[in-house]
Every structure is written in C-alpha cells, then in structure tokens.
Scaffold this active site. Structure first.
Site, short mmCIF file in Angstrom:
data_model
loop_
_atom_site.label_atom_id
_atom_site.label_comp_id
_atom_site.label_asym_id
_atom_site.label_seq_id
_atom_site.Cartn_x
_atom_site.Cartn_y
_atom_site.Cartn_z
N ASN A 97 14.49 2.21 2.32
CA ASN A 97 13.37 2.01 3.24
C ASN A 97 12.47 0.94 2.63
O ASN A 97 11.80 1.20 1.63
CB ASN A 97 12.61 3.34 3.39
CG ASN A 97 11.31 3.19 4.15
OD1 ASN A 97 11.09 2.18 4.82
ND2 ASN A 97 10.43 4.18 4.04
N TRP A 98 12.48 -0.23 3.24
CA TRP A 98 11.72 -1.35 2.66
C TRP A 98 10.26 -1.35 3.10
O TRP A 98 9.51 -2.26 2.76
CB TRP A 98 12.41 -2.68 2.99
CG TRP A 98 13.67 -2.89 2.19
CD1 TRP A 98 14.19 -2.05 1.26
CD2 TRP A 98 14.56 -4.02 2.25
NE1 TRP A 98 15.34 -2.57 0.72
CE2 TRP A 98 15.59 -3.79 1.31
CE3 TRP A 98 14.58 -5.20 2.99
CZ2 TRP A 98 16.64 -4.69 1.11
CZ3 TRP A 98 15.63 -6.10 2.79
CH2 TRP A 98 16.63 -5.85 1.86
N LYS A 99 9.86 -0.37 3.90
CA LYS A 99 8.46 -0.23 4.31
C LYS A 99 7.90 -1.59 4.76
O LYS A 99 8.63 -2.40 5.29
CB LYS A 99 7.63 0.35 3.16
CG LYS A 99 8.26 1.61 2.56
CD LYS A 99 7.33 2.38 1.68
CE LYS A 99 8.10 3.50 1.02
NZ LYS A 99 7.25 4.55 0.52
N HIS A 113 8.92 9.59 9.15
CA HIS A 113 8.59 9.38 7.73
C HIS A 113 7.16 9.87 7.49
O HIS A 113 6.29 9.73 8.34
CB HIS A 113 8.72 7.89 7.39
CG HIS A 113 8.63 7.62 5.93
ND1 HIS A 113 7.42 7.55 5.27
CD2 HIS A 113 9.58 7.42 5.00
CE1 HIS A 113 7.65 7.32 3.98
NE2 HIS A 113 8.97 7.24 3.79
N GLU A 137 4.75 8.69 5.91
CA GLU A 137 3.70 7.68 6.08
C GLU A 137 3.36 7.51 7.55
O GLU A 137 2.22 7.24 7.91
CB GLU A 137 4.13 6.35 5.44
CG GLU A 137 4.08 6.45 3.92
CD GLU A 137 5.03 5.51 3.18
OE1 GLU A 137 5.57 4.57 3.80
OE2 GLU A 137 5.23 5.73 1.97
N GLU A 178 11.86 14.81 1.99
CA GLU A 178 11.01 13.95 1.18
C GLU A 178 9.69 14.67 0.91
O GLU A 178 8.77 14.62 1.74
CB GLU A 178 10.72 12.65 1.92
CG GLU A 178 11.95 11.84 2.23
CD GLU A 178 11.62 10.35 2.29
OE1 GLU A 178 12.20 9.61 1.50
OE2 GLU A 178 10.78 9.96 3.10
N GLY A 181 6.55 7.55 -3.67
CA GLY A 181 5.79 6.44 -4.24
C GLY A 181 4.88 6.83 -5.39
O GLY A 181 4.02 6.05 -5.80
N SER A 203 10.66 8.91 -5.06
CA SER A 203 10.76 8.31 -6.40
C SER A 203 12.17 8.40 -6.98
O SER A 203 12.33 8.65 -8.18
CB SER A 203 9.72 8.92 -7.34
OG SER A 203 8.42 8.66 -6.84
N GLY A 254 12.59 4.34 -1.44
CA GLY A 254 11.57 3.34 -1.09
C GLY A 254 11.53 2.26 -2.16
O GLY A 254 12.34 1.34 -2.17
N GLY A 255 10.58 2.39 -3.08
CA GLY A 255 10.30 1.37 -4.09
C GLY A 255 11.54 0.80 -4.77
O GLY A 255 11.69 -0.43 -4.87
C1 PEP Z 1 10.33 6.60 0.96
O1 PEP Z 1 9.66 5.67 1.34
O2 PEP Z 1 11.00 7.24 1.78
C2 PEP Z 1 10.36 6.93 -0.46
C3 PEP Z 1 11.02 7.99 -0.84
O3 PEP Z 1 9.67 6.11 -1.32
P1 PEP Z 1 9.79 6.07 -2.92
O4 PEP Z 1 11.25 6.02 -3.25
O5 PEP Z 1 9.08 4.80 -3.31
O6 PEP Z 1 9.13 7.29 -3.44
#
Ligand code: PEP
Length: 251
Positions: free
Chosen positions: A11-13, A97, A99, A169, A175, A215, A236-237
C-alpha cells in the site's frame, strides 16, 4: 487443510508522483522476476495507476487501488468507481483501511457497499479490519473484529466471497514500528477465520486469505508467515522501497 497461496500487497498510500511510482514499480519487477508461489500486488495512488500498470503488466506484480466508491458513475465529484479501476488494469481494491476509517469517515456500512461494488466487477477486495490501541487495552479486540467482519460482509453469501481477502491490521501497529507478535497476530487471525466459518461455512474459512498488516519489515515477515493462519502481508512503509518490499516478498 488446503494450501493457501500467499499474497504480499504493498500500500503506497499518498506517496510518489506518477514518475516515481513507475520507477519503483520497474525496480520491483526486476527484483521479483522468477519469483513463484506468491501473489504480489502494489497499490499506488490513483494518478500513478496507469503508468504503473504499463510497467507491471507482463510481470508477476498485479495492480490494486487504495480505495473506491460504490456507485458505478454519477455526480460524485472526486470519487472513482470500481469499473473505472478495472478499466485501467486493477485486480484488487483495498477497502476500509484504518486511515480511511480514521480520517475520511469510512464506516462499516460504507465498507460493505464498497466490497459489494468491487465484487460486482471482479475486483478482489482487500477488506481491512483491526482494533485501536484503546480497544486492545480494554480487551475489546475480538468484539470489535466480530462487528467489523459481520457488518462489512452483511448481505453477502459465501458463493460471492471466493476472491475476498481480509487484512488484519491492528491500528496501533500501522506506521508505528510496533508489530503484533507472531502469537498475537496468529490468535486474531485464527479468530477471524473462525468468524468466517461461523458466518459463511468451512469451505470459505479454509480457503480465504487473511493478511497481516502493521509495520511488516524484511526482518519480521518470516516469523509472521510461519503462523498457520497468516497468509500474507499488507505492507505500507516497507513497500515503498523496491529492495525492502522484494525481501518481504521472498521471505
Ligand atoms: C498499511 O498501510 O496498511 C500498513 C500496514 O502500514 P505500515 O506497514 O507502514 O505499518
């Protein structure tokens, strides 16, 4: 018990311009050439979907969207529909998600409409659920997940859900660098699978892929993937960099 094919989803947000996204996608394609036995998806921003698709279309990397709207078309300024995403090469759609729930008013009801819209056009929904830190601290994790899964999938029957993917999640792990331990994640994944069994039957509960997100990094993915009910990761990151995401994919 049947073997579930792992899915590693990035997920590149709201990161990367169209050019940057295409460049990272190209680097990823080079690093995962020849990788088998795992599905790979990246979800760039809407503006990068077309250039990224051009780069990945003949590779093992599939395209996903980070969100979608439930109507096919109409006077809904700023929204993008499932058929539109399908038309530019998306195979997956991330829905609900945390967010989106936290900053954009996404509710279990809107999540449900979006899942139905995705299924209608053959986009595989990646349906996100997870508890906040306060909910975990007050021992509400399982009841929160029970409600999110039930309401998110309301009105659907098992025959419609072959392509559904659930992503667990925990909000406190997204994050933040705090990952659920392998055992904490496994406990919840097993619970979610039991909810699917209760509501939709054993066949779907055995076949449905449940991803962990929060994470995930190259150095913690193997432990998570060794758990029996964890079938992949939503990253994500660490998916923003082709080298680190490819290490996760090759866990
Ligand atoms: C996400 O955006 O779904 C996520 C899990 O982010 P991260 O890996 O950065 O915690």
């Amino acid at each position: 018990m049947q073997q579930r094919r792992p899915l590693m989803a990035g997920n590149w947000k709201m990161y990367k311009t169209a050019d940057e996204a295409a460049q990272t996608a190209q680097q990823l394609v080079e690093r995962v050439a020849g990788v088998t036995g795992v599905d790979i998806m990246i979800a760039p921003t809407y503006t990068a979907l077309v250039p990224v698709f051009e780069v990945i279309q003949n590779s093992p990397v599939a395209l996903g969207a980070q969100n979608l709207f439930w109507e096919d078309d109409g006077a809904y300024t700023g929204e993008i529909s499932a058929p539109m995403l399908k038309s530019v090469g998306c195979q997956y759609g991330i829905i609900g998600h945390s967010e989106r729930r936290q900053y954009f008013g996404e509710t279990d009801e809107t999540v449900n409409k979006k899942i139905q819209a995705a299924l209608q056009v053959g986009l595989k929904p990646v349906f996100c659920v997870g508890e906040t830190e306060e909910e975990r601290a007050s021992e509400q994790t399982l009841s929160v997940l029970d409600k999110q899964v039930k309401k998110g999938l309301e009105g659907l029957v098992s025959d419609q859900l072959d392509t559904l993917i659930i992503a667990y999640e925990p909000v406190w792990a997204i994050g933040t660098g705090k990952t659920a331990t392998d055992d904490q994640a496994q406990e919840v994944h097993q619970f979610i699978r039991s909810l699917v069994e209760k509501n939709f039957g054993t066949a779907l509960s055995n076949s449905i892929r449940i991803l962990y997100g929060g994470s995930v990094k190259p150095d913690n993915v193997a432990g998570l993937m060794s758990m029996p009910d964890i079938d992949g990761a939503l990253v994500g990151g660490a998916s923003l960099d082709a080298e680190s995401f490819s290490k996760i994919i090759k866990y």
